[in-house]
Design a protein around this motif. Structure first.
Motif, PDB file in Angstrom:
ATOM      1  N   GLY A 170      -0.140  -1.875   9.219  1.00  0.00           N
ATOM      2  CA  GLY A 170       0.329  -3.135   8.651  1.00  0.00           C
ATOM      3  C   GLY A 170       1.742  -3.468   9.083  1.00  0.00           C
ATOM      4  N   LEU A 171       2.556  -3.941   8.139  1.00  0.00           N
ATOM      5  CA  LEU A 171       3.965  -4.206   8.409  1.00  0.00           C
ATOM      6  C   LEU A 171       4.774  -2.980   7.999  1.00  0.00           C
ATOM      7  CD1 LEU A 171       4.335  -7.827   6.961  1.00  0.00           C
ATOM      8  CD2 LEU A 171       3.316  -7.093   9.106  1.00  0.00           C
ATOM      9  N   HIS A 172       5.560  -2.452   8.904  1.00  0.00           N
ATOM     10  CA  HIS A 172       6.361  -1.274   8.576  1.00  0.00           C
ATOM     11  C   HIS A 172       7.524  -1.175   9.553  1.00  0.00           C
ATOM     12  CE1 HIS A 172       3.719   0.191  11.756  1.00  0.00           C
ATOM     13  NE2 HIS A 172       4.507   1.233  11.911  1.00  0.00           N
ATOM     14  N   SER A 173       8.354  -0.180   9.361  1.00  0.00           N
ATOM     15  CA  SER A 173       9.522   0.017  10.220  1.00  0.00           C
ATOM     16  C   SER A 173       9.581   1.464  10.686  1.00  0.00           C
ATOM     17  CB  SER A 173      10.808  -0.341   9.465  1.00  0.00           C
ATOM     18  OG  SER A 173      10.967   0.498   8.331  1.00  0.00           O
ATOM     19  N   ASP A 225       0.855  -1.186   0.000  1.00  0.00           N
ATOM     20  CA  ASP A 225       0.000   0.000   0.000  1.00  0.00           C
ATOM     21  C   ASP A 225       0.894   1.240   0.000  1.00  0.00           C
ATOM     22  OD1 ASP A 225      -1.801   2.008   0.407  1.00  0.00           O
ATOM     23  OD2 ASP A 225      -2.831   1.085   2.097  1.00  0.00           O
ATOM     24  N   VAL A 226       1.228   1.712  -1.203  1.00  0.00           N
ATOM     25  CA  VAL A 226       2.166   2.828  -1.342  1.00  0.00           C
ATOM     26  C   VAL A 226       1.593   4.100  -0.734  1.00  0.00           C
ATOM     27  CG1 VAL A 226       3.421   4.264  -2.996  1.00  0.00           C
ATOM     28  CG2 VAL A 226       3.193   1.807  -3.395  1.00  0.00           C
ATOM     29  N   GLU A 227       0.280   4.308  -0.900  1.00  0.00           N
ATOM     30  CA  GLU A 227      -0.340   5.534  -0.396  1.00  0.00           C
ATOM     31  C   GLU A 227      -0.244   5.625   1.128  1.00  0.00           C
ATOM     32  OE1 GLU A 227      -1.171   4.971  -4.358  1.00  0.00           O
ATOM     33  OE2 GLU A 227      -1.699   3.554  -2.757  1.00  0.00           O
ATOM     34  N   SER A 228      -0.472   4.521   1.824  1.00  0.00           N
ATOM     35  CA  SER A 228      -0.417   4.512   3.291  1.00  0.00           C
ATOM     36  C   SER A 228       0.947   4.117   3.828  1.00  0.00           C
ATOM     37  CB  SER A 228      -1.474   3.542   3.849  1.00  0.00           C
ATOM     38  OG  SER A 228      -2.765   3.950   3.487  1.00  0.00           O
ATOM     39  N   LYS A 229       1.880   3.774   2.932  1.00  0.00           N
ATOM     40  CA  LYS A 229       3.224   3.352   3.335  1.00  0.00           C
ATOM     41  C   LYS A 229       3.152   2.151   4.282  1.00  0.00           C
ATOM     42  CE  LYS A 229       4.883   7.060   1.257  1.00  0.00           C
ATOM     43  NZ  LYS A 229       5.502   7.005  -0.061  1.00  0.00           N
ATOM     44  N   GLN A 253       8.025   8.453   5.808  1.00  0.00           N
ATOM     45  CA  GLN A 253       8.430   9.529   4.901  1.00  0.00           C
ATOM     46  C   GLN A 253       9.163   9.043   3.657  1.00  0.00           C
ATOM     47  OE1 GLN A 253       9.270   9.101   8.118  1.00  0.00           O
ATOM     48  NE2 GLN A 253       9.422  11.019   9.246  1.00  0.00           N
ATOM     49  N   ALA A 254       9.196   7.752   3.403  1.00  0.00           N
ATOM     50  CA  ALA A 254      10.021   7.219   2.316  1.00  0.00           C
ATOM     51  C   ALA A 254       9.345   7.353   0.960  1.00  0.00           C
ATOM     52  CB  ALA A 254      10.339   5.751   2.580  1.00  0.00           C
TER      53      ALA A 254
END
Length: 686
Positions: free
Chosen positions: A281-284, A261-265, A296-297
């Motif tokens: 979701g899954l993120h860092s 999900d690019v929009e929500s990163k 911010q990526a």
């Protein structure tokens, strides 16, 4: 009286195609079975998408082409405003082109002399009327063509979207002239994409689509139908583009799919098209130079095949590349990251946020519920006995079809801390697992540092306890001397005497409180420097805390000597320091000396941080525990440097007796301090 009529008119083109160097010809129907009548003095609008056949229909009316099928009847002189410059010679001046085209329309010298001044005046080209028209702008072409078309006194005027060019004044001037022509009874056929102009000028409208007449009627009726069809078409196109884009960002295997999900990163996981992740979701997230980065990526997505997705994330100071592989009910996560030059990485977290349909969890020696309510900044932590677990299971509630999850961290197990919590913000409930990397603060991770993280998630209907046993033998060191064993396990120690464990929970450990947060030695990254049969020397470092502890532990036949020192290489606030020993709840009595003693009660608090169950505190150098149970000898906990002692029960997850020696630092900043943290001994007495 009809000015023109179409009866079952069709027109086809023979089109040349060249594909891979091979030429082929194909017949394409530009118009098919078109019938309509246009009365003298009517204005007909032709609307439709590009390629619908509108221009072909005008060419048939003008006689530029003849129909392949059907009959066309036209009454009167036709003037055509179609492609810019059509019928004009670019080498002729504007005046010469007027004269040349007027003769084509059948005007003699006398008739032309009457009209030419009006044509030139309306075109408003100034000196350029005597300049070759190859130097004209599109707007100048339009004015000249329009002036010629209207002043040749046509019975039928054909206009093909030419009014879309030119400035606003010219546009308004031409529209006004068309209204004059309409008022004078001229028959006009107008092709345009300007719906407002159609509704203002036209008496009737025909909607064409793919060469066929779709609808004919009053302007507002037809344009409303057309706009609705356009909106539906745009929506369908957007939905198809979204579907194709989502397909390029999704990998699937069986019932499980993962979507970037690019929009929500965020990386989102679905089971049978129902999302089982939630929130982010899954993120860092990571801390570089005291700035937190999370969403911010700039993302780059590459779908390698149906089961493999590559996600590149580019931050200002950090690059992260993730390979996600779905295969046979398992999601493999491989992350490579690097810190750009002149930047220091201070903290790095991998976060998994799942739907609150997951109600309970368990790991190798611990289990619990996500039913926690004490939120701090939208997060309610779940206390783990051991925060260095490598495997943890999430179990769904009974009334749901989603799979259970077995999360397993595969890399840097000695340098990672696991944590569970429930999160609630923006009315979105989710349960979370976080793996935090312990950054060695003595050196820091600076320019061009790179690292990796590997994990996998198993999606299963049922998870057996045998699947979740942690293998930690490579991080455990056993020191022995006679009947006494001390097991060092990454910042905590178990005491074994004649085969019985005397400790419980964390065993022997240290704690530092800084800025309101507790940092246990079991949360640090440990490295053993020297080890023999009965002695170990090691050091530990925390994430987000610039403190290093050096432990020297020596096991004798009846006791264990501790020498613990602390280095503070950076500016840091330490409020409290503890050296603690958790003993088995088989110990029933405690004493400090002959006059101070008591019984351990069987009461434990869940909220230890706010309501500790304390029996005694004061100044002493020795704490002791007694047990009436066989094979549990007396234990003496002695301190050489910490005068304040505490006797209490631990929090309820450990069900242990706890002795502590505490030292205060009055909340002062310590910098470059290399003093003794704890010097003491644990003695066993039969």
């Amino acid at each position: 009286m009809n000015a023109l009529s179409f009866n079952k008119v069709s027109e086809k083109y023979r089109i040349k195609f060249v594909e891979n160097g091979i030429v082929s010809w194909e017949e394409i129907w530009a118009l098919r079975d078109i019938s309509f009548n246009l009365k003298k003095g009517e204005v007909l609008g032709l609307i439709g998408h590009n390629g619908a056949g509108k221009t072909t229909l005008l060419k048939l009316i003008s006689g530029a082409i003849v129909p392949d099928e059907g009959v066309i009847d036209v009454v009167g002189r036709i003037s055509v405003l179609m492609e810019l410059g059509i019928g004009f010679n670019p080498e002729f001046t504007g005046r010469e082109n007027i004269i040349f085209n007027a003769k084509i329309y059948g005007f003699n010298e006398e008739s032309l002399a009457v009209k030419i001044d009006k044509i030139i005046e309306f075109a408003d080209l100034g000196r350029f009327i005597d300049s070759p028209i190859k130097y004209y702008s599109q707007g100048m072409y339009m004015r000249l063509a329009f002036a010629l078309a209207i002043f040749v006194d046509p019975d039928i005027l054909l206009i093909d979207d030419i009014l879309a060019v030119g400035d606003e004044d010219s546009h308004r001037k031409c529209i006004s002239k068309i209204f004059e022509l309409k008022a004078s009874g001229k028959t006009i056929v107008l092709v345009t994409h300007d719906i407002t102009m159609v509704e203002m000028l036209c008496d009737r409208v025909i909607l064409l689509e793919k060469g066929r007449k779709i609808k004919e009627g009053l302007p507002k009726e037809v344009t409303r139908y057309y706009l609705q069809a356009c909106q539906a078409r745009i929506k369908a196109k957007q939905e198809e583009e979204t579907r194709l884009l989502r397909q390029q960002r999704t990998i699937t295997n069986g019932d499980i799919s993962l979507y970037a999900d690019v929009e929500s990163k965020a990386l989102r996981i679905y089971h049978k098209d129902k999302e089982i992740t939630n929130g982010n979701g899954l993120h860092s997230s990571f801390l570089i130079n005291d700035i937190w980065y999370e969403f911010q990526a700039d993302w780059e997505i590459e779908k390698i095949d149906e089961g493999v997705l590559k996600v590149g994330m580019h931050f200002d100071s950090f690059i992260q590349n993730i390979i996600l592989t779905l295969n046979q009910g398992v999601l493999e996560i491989n992350i490579e990251y690097s810190v750009l030059e002149n930047n220091n990485l201070d903290s790095y977290h991998i976060k998994f946020e799942f739907a609150d349909s997951y109600k309970t969890w368990f790991c190798h020696d611990d289990r619990g519920s996500f039913d926690v309510q004490d939120y701090i900044d939208y997060a309610a932590p779940v206390r783990l006995k051991d925060n260095k677990v490598s495997k943890i299971a999430f179990i769904h509630g009974e009334k749901t079809e989603i799979p259970s999850l077995l999360i397993e961290v595969l890399s840097d197990l000695d340098k990672r801390i696991a944590s569970l919590y429930r999160r609630n913000d923006l009315s979105c409930e989710r349960v979370c697992f976080q793996s935090s990397f312990i950054v060695p603060r003595m050196k820091g991770f600076s320019e061009n540092y790179s690292g990796a993280f590997q994990a996998k998630i198993n999606f299963k209907d049922k998870i057996e306890e045998s699947e979740i046993t942690d293998n930690k033998l490579e991080f455990i060191y056993q020191l022995s001397n006679g009947d006494l064993d001390f097991i060092f396990d990454r910042g905590k120690g178990k005491i074994i005497y004649r085969g019985n464990e005397l400790t419980s929970g964390l065993g022997f450990y240290t704690t530092v409180r800084s800025k309101g947060m507790w940092f246990d030695s079991s949360q640090a990254f440990w490295k053993v420097e020297k080890k023999s049969k009965n002695k170990i020397e090691c050091f530990g470092q925390w994430f987000y805390l610039p403190i290093l502890q050096r432990w020297s532990i020596c096991v004798g036949k009846k006791g264990i000597d501790f020498d613990i020192r602390m280095d503070i290489p950076e500016e840091c606030i330490t409020e409290l320091r503890h050296s603690a020993l958790m003993l088995s709840n088989n110990y029933k009595k405690w004493f400090v000396n002959d006059n101070i003693f008591g019984d351990f009660l069987e009461e434990y608090h869940e909220e230890y941080d706010t309501i500790p169950f304390r029996f005694w505190s004061g100044n002493t150098a020795v704490l002791a525990a007694l047990s009436a149970k066989k094979n549990f000898p007396q234990v003496f906990f002695k301190s050489k440097n910490c005068p304040l002692a505490i006797v209490e029960n631990s929090e309820s997850i450990y069900w242990a007796r706890r002795f502590q020696f505490q030292s205060k630092t009055d909340n002062k900043v310590s910098l470059g301090n290399k003093g003794i943290f704890f010097a003491g001994k644990i003695t066993i007495n039969d």
